[in-house]
Design a protein around this motif. Sequence first.
Motif, PDB file in Angstrom:
ATOM      1  N   VAL A  35       0.842  -1.188   0.000  1.00 25.11           N
ATOM      2  CA  VAL A  35       0.000   0.000   0.000  1.00 25.11           C
ATOM      3  C   VAL A  35       0.878   1.238   0.000  1.00 25.11           C
ATOM      4  O   VAL A  35       2.055   1.190   0.352  1.00 25.11           O
ATOM      5  CB  VAL A  35      -0.947   0.021   1.220  1.00 25.11           C
ATOM      6  CG1 VAL A  35      -1.963  -1.090   1.121  1.00 25.11           C
ATOM      7  CG2 VAL A  35      -0.185  -0.069   2.508  1.00 25.11           C
ATOM      8  N   ASN A  36       0.295   2.336  -0.382  1.00 18.47           N
ATOM      9  CA  ASN A  36       0.999   3.589  -0.445  1.00 18.47           C
ATOM     10  C   ASN A  36       1.178   4.167   0.955  1.00 18.47           C
ATOM     11  O   ASN A  36       0.552   3.706   1.907  1.00 18.47           O
ATOM     12  CB  ASN A  36       0.208   4.552  -1.334  1.00 18.47           C
ATOM     13  CG  ASN A  36       1.080   5.599  -1.946  1.00 18.47           C
ATOM     14  OD1 ASN A  36       2.097   5.978  -1.385  1.00 18.47           O
ATOM     15  ND2 ASN A  36       0.685   6.066  -3.104  1.00 18.47           N
ATOM     16  N   THR A  37       1.968   5.202   1.092  1.00 19.55           N
ATOM     17  CA  THR A  37       2.235   5.784   2.402  1.00 19.55           C
ATOM     18  C   THR A  37       1.288   6.924   2.753  1.00 19.55           C
ATOM     19  O   THR A  37       1.455   7.558   3.778  1.00 19.55           O
ATOM     20  CB  THR A  37       3.683   6.298   2.467  1.00 19.55           C
ATOM     21  OG1 THR A  37       3.883   7.248   1.424  1.00 19.55           O
ATOM     22  CG2 THR A  37       4.658   5.147   2.328  1.00 19.55           C
ATOM     23  N   SER A  38       0.306   7.188   1.920  1.00 22.35           N
ATOM     24  CA  SER A  38      -0.698   8.199   2.197  1.00 22.35           C
ATOM     25  C   SER A  38      -2.020   7.489   2.500  1.00 22.35           C
ATOM     26  O   SER A  38      -2.585   6.831   1.639  1.00 22.35           O
ATOM     27  CB  SER A  38      -0.856   9.127   0.992  1.00 22.35           C
ATOM     28  OG  SER A  38      -1.862  10.061   1.241  1.00 22.35           O
ATOM     29  N   TRP A  39      -2.489   7.621   3.750  1.00 27.25           N
ATOM     30  CA  TRP A  39      -3.686   6.905   4.196  1.00 27.25           C
ATOM     31  C   TRP A  39      -4.832   7.875   4.435  1.00 27.25           C
ATOM     32  O   TRP A  39      -4.637   9.011   4.837  1.00 27.25           O
ATOM     33  CB  TRP A  39      -3.434   6.172   5.498  1.00 27.25           C
ATOM     34  CG  TRP A  39      -2.445   5.071   5.444  1.00 27.25           C
ATOM     35  CD1 TRP A  39      -1.749   4.628   4.367  1.00 27.25           C
ATOM     36  CD2 TRP A  39      -2.025   4.274   6.551  1.00 27.25           C
ATOM     37  NE1 TRP A  39      -0.924   3.601   4.736  1.00 27.25           N
ATOM     38  CE2 TRP A  39      -1.073   3.359   6.067  1.00 27.25           C
ATOM     39  CE3 TRP A  39      -2.349   4.238   7.890  1.00 27.25           C
ATOM     40  CZ2 TRP A  39      -0.450   2.420   6.881  1.00 27.25           C
ATOM     41  CZ3 TRP A  39      -1.735   3.302   8.706  1.00 27.25           C
ATOM     42  CH2 TRP A  39      -0.801   2.409   8.195  1.00 27.25           C
ATOM     43  N   ASP A  60      -5.486   3.599   1.113  1.00 29.20           N
ATOM     44  CA  ASP A  60      -4.425   4.463   0.624  1.00 29.20           C
ATOM     45  C   ASP A  60      -4.966   5.374  -0.476  1.00 29.20           C
ATOM     46  O   ASP A  60      -6.161   5.343  -0.789  1.00 29.20           O
ATOM     47  CB  ASP A  60      -3.210   3.653   0.163  1.00 29.20           C
ATOM     48  CG  ASP A  60      -3.479   2.846  -1.087  1.00 29.20           C
ATOM     49  OD1 ASP A  60      -4.625   2.808  -1.546  1.00 29.20           O
ATOM     50  OD2 ASP A  60      -2.526   2.248  -1.612  1.00 29.20           O
ATOM     51  N   LYS A  61      -4.097   6.189  -1.067  1.00 31.22           N
ATOM     52  CA  LYS A  61      -4.608   7.170  -2.020  1.00 31.22           C
ATOM     53  C   LYS A  61      -5.062   6.555  -3.332  1.00 31.22           C
ATOM     54  O   LYS A  61      -5.732   7.203  -4.126  1.00 31.22           O
ATOM     55  CB  LYS A  61      -3.566   8.252  -2.286  1.00 31.22           C
ATOM     56  CG  LYS A  61      -2.348   7.809  -3.022  1.00 31.22           C
ATOM     57  CD  LYS A  61      -1.428   9.001  -3.217  1.00 31.22           C
ATOM     58  CE  LYS A  61      -0.213   8.633  -4.013  1.00 31.22           C
ATOM     59  NZ  LYS A  61       0.654   9.786  -4.208  1.00 31.22           N
ATOM     60  N   VAL A  66      -5.951  -0.601   3.426  1.00 33.37           N
ATOM     61  CA  VAL A  66      -4.789  -0.842   4.272  1.00 33.37           C
ATOM     62  C   VAL A  66      -5.169  -1.854   5.332  1.00 33.37           C
ATOM     63  O   VAL A  66      -4.533  -2.891   5.481  1.00 33.37           O
ATOM     64  CB  VAL A  66      -4.290   0.466   4.910  1.00 33.37           C
ATOM     65  CG1 VAL A  66      -3.143   0.193   5.859  1.00 33.37           C
ATOM     66  CG2 VAL A  66      -3.885   1.455   3.847  1.00 33.37           C
ATOM     67  N   SER A  90       1.071  -3.363   7.090  1.00 30.06           N
ATOM     68  CA  SER A  90       1.840  -2.689   6.045  1.00 30.06           C
ATOM     69  C   SER A  90       3.244  -2.375   6.546  1.00 30.06           C
ATOM     70  O   SER A  90       3.815  -1.359   6.226  1.00 30.06           O
ATOM     71  CB  SER A  90       1.143  -1.399   5.628  1.00 30.06           C
ATOM     72  OG  SER A  90       1.139  -0.499   6.714  1.00 30.06           O
ATOM     73  N   PRO A  95       3.371   5.030   7.380  1.00 26.04           N
ATOM     74  CA  PRO A  95       2.571   6.066   6.714  1.00 26.04           C
ATOM     75  C   PRO A  95       3.271   7.418   6.810  1.00 26.04           C
ATOM     76  O   PRO A  95       3.821   7.789   7.843  1.00 26.04           O
ATOM     77  CB  PRO A  95       1.257   6.059   7.495  1.00 26.04           C
ATOM     78  CG  PRO A  95       1.595   5.494   8.810  1.00 26.04           C
ATOM     79  CD  PRO A  95       2.707   4.526   8.582  1.00 26.04           C
TER      80      PRO A  95
END
Length: 123
Positions: A35-39, A60-61, A66, A90, A95
């Motif tokens: 997953v991306n680091t923007s939640w 995530d974005k 997540v 994750s 994040p």
Amino acid sequence: MTKPIVRDLIYRRRRFDAEIIELCVRWYITFARPVNTSWRVDETYIRIRGKFSYLYRAVDKHGKTVDFLLRPDRGIAAAQAFFRKALSTSMPRWPRKITLDGHLQSHMALRLLRREDPKWEVC
């Protein structure tokens, strides 16, 4: 003699057995979801078997889930438990940005986690 298990028609004319396909899909869903680091985190209440429970959820974005947590209560301890659980799924990626809704307990839980672990300081 045992009867064969009746499978769905989606398994017809496949190269691998249905058990192998199901096992691979289960592993893919469980382990292959970076997953991306923007939640984006929110909570809502839902009714399950006649009782209301609170559903904490983070995406995530890109819209990938997540993690989620179902709790009977809604407070700082529940929000902290959710953040810890979401981080464990994750794990190699922390994040960088967390967008919260207006629920005050979620904001307080994140502030308390920042005091607890220095890696939470970056979000």
